[in-house]
Enzyme design. Structure first.
Site, PDB file in Angstrom:
ATOM      1  N   ASP A  62     -39.159  36.767  -5.147  1.00  0.00           N
ATOM      2  CA  ASP A  62     -40.457  37.214  -4.643  1.00  0.00           C
ATOM      3  C   ASP A  62     -40.287  38.430  -3.727  1.00  0.00           C
ATOM      4  O   ASP A  62     -40.792  38.476  -2.622  1.00  0.00           O
ATOM      5  CB  ASP A  62     -41.168  36.067  -3.900  1.00  0.00           C
ATOM      6  CG  ASP A  62     -42.659  36.343  -3.739  1.00  0.00           C
ATOM      7  OD1 ASP A  62     -43.167  37.245  -4.428  1.00  0.00           O
ATOM      8  OD2 ASP A  62     -43.312  35.656  -2.940  1.00  0.00           O
ATOM      9  N   GLN A  71     -49.490  35.626   6.790  1.00  0.00           N
ATOM     10  CA  GLN A  71     -49.397  34.450   5.952  1.00  0.00           C
ATOM     11  C   GLN A  71     -48.104  34.532   5.163  1.00  0.00           C
ATOM     12  O   GLN A  71     -47.897  35.454   4.385  1.00  0.00           O
ATOM     13  CB  GLN A  71     -50.604  34.428   5.008  1.00  0.00           C
ATOM     14  CG  GLN A  71     -50.771  33.152   4.234  1.00  0.00           C
ATOM     15  CD  GLN A  71     -51.295  32.011   5.094  1.00  0.00           C
ATOM     16  OE1 GLN A  71     -51.900  32.233   6.139  1.00  0.00           O
ATOM     17  NE2 GLN A  71     -51.034  30.783   4.668  1.00  0.00           N
ATOM     18  N   GLY A 125     -47.248  29.153   4.403  1.00  0.00           N
ATOM     19  CA  GLY A 125     -48.068  28.841   5.573  1.00  0.00           C
ATOM     20  C   GLY A 125     -48.181  30.037   6.500  1.00  0.00           C
ATOM     21  O   GLY A 125     -47.541  31.058   6.298  1.00  0.00           O
TER      22      GLY A 125
END
Ligand code: NAG
Ligand code: NAG
Ligand code: NAG
Ligand code: NAG
Ligand code: NAG
Ligand code: NAG
Ligand code: NAG
Ligand code: NAG
Length: 728
Positions: A633, A516, A520
């Site tokens: 991230d 994932q 998406g």
């Protein structure tokens, strides 16, 4: 593993030394007038890696003086009297009265002399730990001659090849494995232009490395990059220009050799104490200089390997079809450069991606924006590129020695008459080309336009060209004509259609699901040509996901680095939005470091390389790319591993681009992964390069400890790895 290897090697050497050193070993690393070296004797460098002595190559009985590794096979790295062998064992290496080092035969005839430019009467030769034999003045210790400045066929660490102190230093091959005299091949650097390595066969160029971009050579695949070696290309105004390398950490031992058959080899010591060929620089026919002639392109994976650039045709069709490609190709339509290119139909550019750029470039000191425009203004200019670390390059006339890679390399923009560009388009039934430029505007409006276009043109064209300027904010679409090819800012991204990707992923079968991603699921796919890809599918059409999708496209399509995952294309069709990436067989870092079984595959050396790779990728994002990008991230699951476990940073859905002077930004929407977020970001929404560095630190602790930052729930007081580290 490597660590124990070098230890083993040292042990081996000590044993060897003990058995060989039955003579007087007190002055074991020097030769002088009073201390000559007889055929039966050997001297050793102080760390016992190298020795100097007499040897007979191959099956001959000729004797030569040489420097050798102390490995069991006594691999020769330098030869003194390469052109004049001794025929018996009466030879001697000594320092002459004039201060030169010389090889004498039994009749005291000089077979070889160091011929130092300024010899001094009282000098001593010493064999150093890096394999350099240095003749120096006894009175002041200054070097008057060095074997490193007079190399034979081996390139050892700290050696410099190029132009040093107005002397050209090149490697020259042996004639054959049993004859060290000068053979057909030589290797050196170019005099002017962008630094590059060249190899010649009897003076005829047969190999080039591609330009040096400050980190690597564009024509040498980065898969060979060794994090344990540091390469340097130095060029200064005083005319000094050289290439050198050194170990960052001596856990590997390697050197480069120009073999008697012209191969350029990297040899690395393996566990058995053999020098294994770890890389060969002339790997395929496409590495042979100018294999496909002017304006031809060579692709080792194509059949035939040579084809003309788009808009070009073989100069001699018969010869070409017979497989003699050296004649090359000519333009189908002449350039219209004499016409005013600001009005009417000027020339445009066709972009080639991931190529070894042609030889004979001209460095142009302009900005990226001007690079393409200037080329159009100059009638002689046939192509341009802008490479980070080099800058703007133009080419005159013919483009020679272009090689197609499947990844890495650089982008080349080939100038083309606009009629050819139109022709190329219509042939592929491309009626319209859409360029998406981001500027101030409304995201939703933009996506509406985009969908609208996609719906209308579904199935008509395979490629859309996306011109992306400021991402993340909003999008604007425009229909672009072929004339605007001249804009060097344009980025092209192949567009895949939905069917292709559905077939490749077997209709997004769950067995093909890899994981994932930020916005998406990611599927493994196999395209009809057999290549494997990873397909990331935007799960719903929420504006959030779409924004991240667009952001990712715009950020990553502009970046190229071996530690960033590579975007191959995208699909925008109706509701479907997908990104196509190179496939990473070893999935992501979290699958390794947190898995007790797989953890063992990552020894310290490998972990070090992974950390360094991530660091390099991050440095590129923050400092070395032409944009400043904050990833926001960074975490173990966003570090992918290729087949050689090289790390690649992925998932740019949350990344932000900073302007030139901007150091910090603020956001009301804190995104990212808790546990990896810097406190000032998590609490106040302030982010900067430092937030990524913080995440990198957390990642570093995870890599070292093999535990997840958030795996400490069972501990009473300590909730995270960070807390654990702070407490212990
Ligand atoms: C030396 O001779 C052996 C046996 O005759 C042969 O196999 C080998 O290739 C020769 N080596 C060289 C360097 O010529
Ligand atoms: C050579 O230099 C060494 C060290 O400086 C000195 O001891 C020696 O006497 C010198 N020999 C000659 C012949 O000058
Ligand atoms: C190299 O040659 C140039 C011109 O001949 C001269 O100016 C320069 O000083 C030389 N450099 C060295 C290190 O000898
Ligand atoms: C090289 O590696 C050894 C252990 O493998 C380590 O102790 C040393 O600190 C390293 N040196 C550098 C400069 O990285
Ligand atoms: C070197 O060149 C000569 C003359 O062209 C040729 O005969 C010989 O085979 C070449 N040697 C190698 C190793 O290619
Ligand atoms: C020797 O090098 C080859 C690549 O050329 C590699 O596949 C092989 O594993 C190496 N062998 C050893 C023992 O290192
Ligand atoms: C291009 O156009 C401008 C004005 O339209 C004119 O002054 C100039 O001479 C033209 N240049 C060429 C090369 O025709
Ligand atoms: C290309 O052309 C320019 C202008 O004529 C000239 O200065 C330059 O040296 C040429 N470059 C090459 C590599 O031939």
């Amino acid at each position: 593993m490597k660590g124990s290897l070098s230890l083993k090697f040292i042990l081996l050497l000590v044993l060897l030394f003990a058995s060989t050193c039955s003579q007087d070993c007190s002055a074991a690393d020097t030769v002088s007038i009073t201390n000559p070296l007889q055929d039966s004797e050997t001297i050793f460098s102080s760390d016992l890696t190298f020795k100097l002595g007499f040897f007979s190559p191959g099956n001959t009985t000729n004797r030569y003086v040489g420097i050798m590794f102390t490995d069991p096979k006594a691999t020769v790295v330098w030869v003194a009297n390469r052109d004049k062998p001794l025929t018996d064992s009466s030879g001697v290496l000594t320092v002459l009265a004039d201060g030169n080092l010389a090889v004498l035969n039994g009749k005291k005839e000089i077979l070889w002399s160091s011929n130092a430019p300024n010899p001094v009467a009282n000098s001593t030769a010493q064999l150093l730990d890096d394999g350099n034999l240095v003749l120096s003045d006894n009175s002041n210790g200054k070097s008057v001659w060095e074997s490193f400045q007079n190399p034979t066929d081996c390139f050892l660490r700290t050696m410099r090849i190029g132009e040093v102190a107005n002397r050209s230093i090149q490697l020259t091959s042996w004639r054959s494995p049993s004859d060290p005299s000068i053979g057909n091949f030589s290797l050196g650097v170019n005099h002017g232009g962008i630094p590059e390595l060249f190899a010649w066969n009897r003076g005829v160029l047969y190999w080039r490395s591609g330009p040096w971009n400050g980190n690597m050579f564009i024509g040498i695949p980065a898969s060979n990059a060794k994090y344990t070696i540091r390469y340097d290309f130095v060029r200064d105004d005083a005319g000094t220009t050289y290439f050198t390398y050194n170990y960052i950490n001596t856990t590997v031992l390697l050197f480069y050799e120009l073999s008697s058959s012209g191969e350029i080899l990297e040899k690395e010591l393996n566990d058995n104490g053999d020098w294994n060929i770890s890389f060969s620089f002339v790997r395929s026919e496409c590495d042979e200089y100018g294999k496909c002639g002017p304006n031809g392109r060579c692709d080792p994976h194509a059949s035939p390997i040579c084809y003309c650039l788009k808009g070009f045709e073989p100069r001699d069709k018969q010869e070409w079809s017979k497989g003699s490609w050296r004649g090359g190709c000519t333009r189908k339509a002449p350039l219209q450069c004499e016409r005013n290119n600001s009005v009417g139909e000027g020339d445009g550019y066709l972009r080639l991606t991931t190529v070894k750029v042609p030889d004979l470039s001209n460095f142009i000191g302009t900005s990226q924006e001007d690079c393409g425009n200037d080329c159009l203004k100059n009638c002689i200019c046939s192509a341009y590129t802008y490479v980070v670390g080099i800058g703007c390059l133009h080419w005159n006339d013919s483009l020679i020695d272009i090689q197609q890679f499947s990844s890495y390399g650089a982008d080349l923009y080939i100038r083309m008459a606009s009629s050819e560009l139109d022709h190329a388009k219509s042939k592929q039934k491309k009626k319209a080309v859409v360029a998406i430029t981001v500027s101030a505007g409304c995201l939703l409006l933009a996506s509406f336009f985009l969908w609208n276009w996609c719906t209308k043109h579904r199935g008509r064209g395979k490629e859309a060209e996306l011109a992306l300027m400021e991402p993340g904010e909003a999008w604007k679409t425009e229909i672009r004509t072929s004339n605007s090819y001249a804009n060097p800012k344009l980025e092209e991204l192949p567009l895949y259609d939905y069917e292709t990707l559905a077939i490749a992923t077997e209709s997004f079968a769950s067995k093909n699901k890899l994981g994932q991603g930020g916005f998406g699921p990611v599927y493994k796919g196999k395209l009809s040509n057999g290549s494997e890809v990873a397909v990331k599918r935007l799960s719903n059409s929420s504006s959030q996901g779409l924004q991240e999708f667009m952001n990712e496209v715009s950020v990553i399509s502009k970046l190229q680095h071996r530690n960033l995952v590579r975007l191959l294309g995208c699909c925008i069709e109706k509701e479907e939005k997908m990104l196509v990436y190179e496939y990473m067989p070893n999935t992501s870092l979290d699958a390794y470091i947190f898995d007790l079984r797989k953890q063992k595959l990552l020894d310290w050396n490998r972990r070090c390389m992974i950390v360094e790779g991530i660091g390099r990728g991050l440095l590129y994002l923050h400092r070395d790319s032409r944009l400043r990008i904050i990833h926001r991230d960074l975490k173990a699951s966003n570090i992918l591993l290729d087949e050689e476990l090289n790390p690649k940073i992925s998932d740019f859905g949350l990344a932000r681009i900073f302007g030139g002077k901007q150091d910090q930004a603020n956001t009301s929407r804190v995104v990212g992964t808790y546990g990896y977020m810097a406190p000032e970001y998590a609490m106040r929404g302030e982010f900067s390069e430092k937030s990524d560095v913080y995440s990198f630190g957390v990642l570093l602790l995870e890599i070292i400890s093999g535990r997840r930052n958030a795996s400490f729930y069972h501990d009473e007081e300590i909730l995270t790895l960070l807390g654990y580290v702070t407490f212990h």
